[in-house]
Enzyme design. Structure first.
Site, short mmCIF file in Angstrom:
data_model
loop_
_atom_site.label_atom_id
_atom_site.label_comp_id
_atom_site.label_asym_id
_atom_site.label_seq_id
_atom_site.Cartn_x
_atom_site.Cartn_y
_atom_site.Cartn_z
N ASP A 83 0.82 -1.22 0.00
CA ASP A 83 0.00 0.00 0.00
C ASP A 83 0.85 1.26 0.00
OD1 ASP A 83 -2.26 -1.61 0.12
OD2 ASP A 83 -2.29 -1.63 2.32
N HIS A 172 5.53 -11.87 7.93
CA HIS A 172 5.43 -11.48 6.52
C HIS A 172 6.80 -11.09 5.98
CE1 HIS A 172 5.58 -7.51 8.44
NE2 HIS A 172 5.86 -6.99 7.26
#
Length: 355
Positions: A83, A172
Site C-alpha cells: 500500500d 510477513h
C-alpha cells in the site's frame, strides 16, 4: 607461545582482517573485544504476547488496510501489492540530458509486494510446519517468476523484529522488483563473473566445497542445502544458506530441493531462537541471477543463496551497532565466525517454546 617463547597468532584471540570475495571488501575481526564490559544501550525484549488475530492489524485475514481494501479470509500465504510502495511502475520519463559525470540520474521503475506467511500473528517461521514453510517458498517462486518477466531484479526480503525496523508483528516479508540492478547485486554480479572467468567454476560452489570439507563454520546441512556462518561474516551470528547443486535462481529448484529448503530453514531458525531464548530478529534476503533481460544472457557465474543478518551480539537485549568505524571505514566484528558457528551448532534443535 611457540617453542622459542614467542607469541603465536590465534584467530580467536588476535585481531585480523578477512576478505569477502563476493563484495570485494574486508571486515575487521577483533575477538579480544568480547572481554570488554557492556554499559551501552539495552533493547526491549521481543514481545511474546502478540494476539493470534487482531482486527486492527492490517495484515490479518479480514482486516481493512489503509487504502480501504479488505483482506480475504486467507488460510495460508497471502500476497498483495504494497500500500506504500517505494517503487512504482508508472514513473514518467526523465528529460535530463546532462552528461555531467558528477550529476547522473536514471529513472527507477518497479513494483512492491507483501507476502503474509500465515493467517496467525503470533507465529513465526521456526514455529511453522515444514508444509507451511513450503507454501512460503512456493509463493516466493511464483512472485519471482511473475515479476521477473518484467523487471531485471526481484528482491525477496524479510525484516523480523522491531529492532530491525519491522513495524508489524504479523509474519510477513516483502518483494521489491526493479528495472535496475541494486548496488549489492551489481557488485556480486561482477565479482562472481571475474571468479568464474579466472577459475572456471562458480565462486560459491568452490566456497561451499571447502566449507563442507572443514565444517568449521557449518551450522546445519541436509542432502541439498548447507547453512553456514560465512568466513567473511559481518553481523555477529550472520548465516548463509547455499544449495549443494549449482542453482542460479529460486525458480530452478526441484520439488525435493524445496522440501529440504523448508526443513533446513526451520532447523536454522529454531537454533537462532534458542540462542538467547527469544524470537530472534534479523534481516534476510535471497540473491540469485538477475531476471528480465538477463534471462537471455549467460548468468552461469551466479549461485542462489540466502543471507541472514541478525543484530544480536551478547544477549536478547544487546545488539551490534553499525556506527562510527563501520560507517566511516569498514565493517568490524568481535565474535569470530568460527565461534558464532559453534554456538549455533550447539543450540538445541527443539524450540525453547516447545520443550
Amino acid at each position: 607461545m611457540d617453542s622459542k617463547g614467542k607469541q603465536t597468532f590465534d584467530f580467536n584471540e588476535h585481531q585480523h582482517i578477512r576478505y569477502n570475495p563476493l563484495k570485494d571488501d574486508w571486515v575487521l575481526v577483533s575477538p579480544h573485544r568480547m572481554k570488554r564490559p557492556w554499559a551501552g544501550q539495552v533493547e526491549k525484549l521481543a514481545e511474546d504476547d502478540v494476539p493470534e488475530r487482531d482486527p486492527t492489524n492490517p495484515l490479518c485475514p479480514g482486516s481493512r488496510r489503509a487504502n480501504g481494501i479488505v483482506n480475504p479470509e486467507y488460510t495460508e500465504t497471502f500476497a498483495f501489492d504494497n500500500d506504500f510502495p517505494a517503487l512504482l511502475d508508472d514513473c514518467p520519463e526523465l528529460n535530463d540530458t546532462s552528461d555531467d559525470p558528477l550529476f547522473r540520474t536514471v529513472p527507477a521503475r518497479g513494483k512492491c509486494r507483501v507476502i503474509c506467511f500465515h493467517p496467525n500473528s503470533n507465529i513465526s517461521l521456526p514455529l511453522m510446519t515444514n508444509a507451511e514453510i513450503l507454501k512460503v517458498i512456493d509463493t516466493w517462486i511464483q512472485e519471482t517468476i511473475q515479476l521477473g518477466l518484467t523487471y531485471n531484479w526481484v528482491q525477496l526480503f524479510e525484516n523480523k523484529g522491531a529492532i530491525m525496523g519491522c513495524s508489524n508483528p504479523h509474519p510477513h516479508c516483502q518483494v521489491w522488483a526493479s528495472s535496475y540492478l541494486p548496488n549489492e547485486i551489481r557488485i556480486k554480479d561482477q565479482m562472481q563473473q571475474k571468479y568464474l572467468t579466472k577459475h572456471g567454476r562458480p565462486l560459491l560452489m568452490d566456497y561451499l566445497d571447502k566449507e563442507l570439507n572443514t565444517k568449521e563454520r557449518l551450522v546445519v546441512e541436509n542432502d541439498n542445502w548447507a547453512v553456514l556462518v560465512p568466513f567473511w561474516a559481518v553481523w555477529p551470528f550472520e548465516t548463509m544458506i547455499l544449495p549443494k547443486r549449482h542453482v542460479q535462481r529460486i525458480e530452478d529448484l526441484t520439488n525435493e530441493e524445496k522440501r529440504d529448503l523448508a526443513d533446513i530453514m526451520r532447523q536454522s531458525l529454531i537454533k537462532y531462537d534458542n540462542l538467547f531464548e527469544t524470537s530472534f530478529p534479523y534481516s534476510m534476503g535471497w540473491h540469485g541471477a538477475p531476471t528480465g533481460q538477463y534471462y537471455t544472457t549467460d548468468t552461469s557465474h551466479w549461485v542462489l543463496h540466502a543471507s541472514y543478518y541478525p543484530p544480536l551480539l551478547r544477549s536478547a537485549t544487546v545488539k551490534k551497532f553499525m556506527v562510527g568505524y563501520e560507517l566511516l571505514a569498514q565493517a568490524q566484528r568481535d565474535l569470530t565466525p568460527e565461534q558464532a558457528a559453534q554456538r549455533l551448532r550447539d543450540s538445541s534443535d527443539v524450540h525453547y517454546k516447545r520443550k
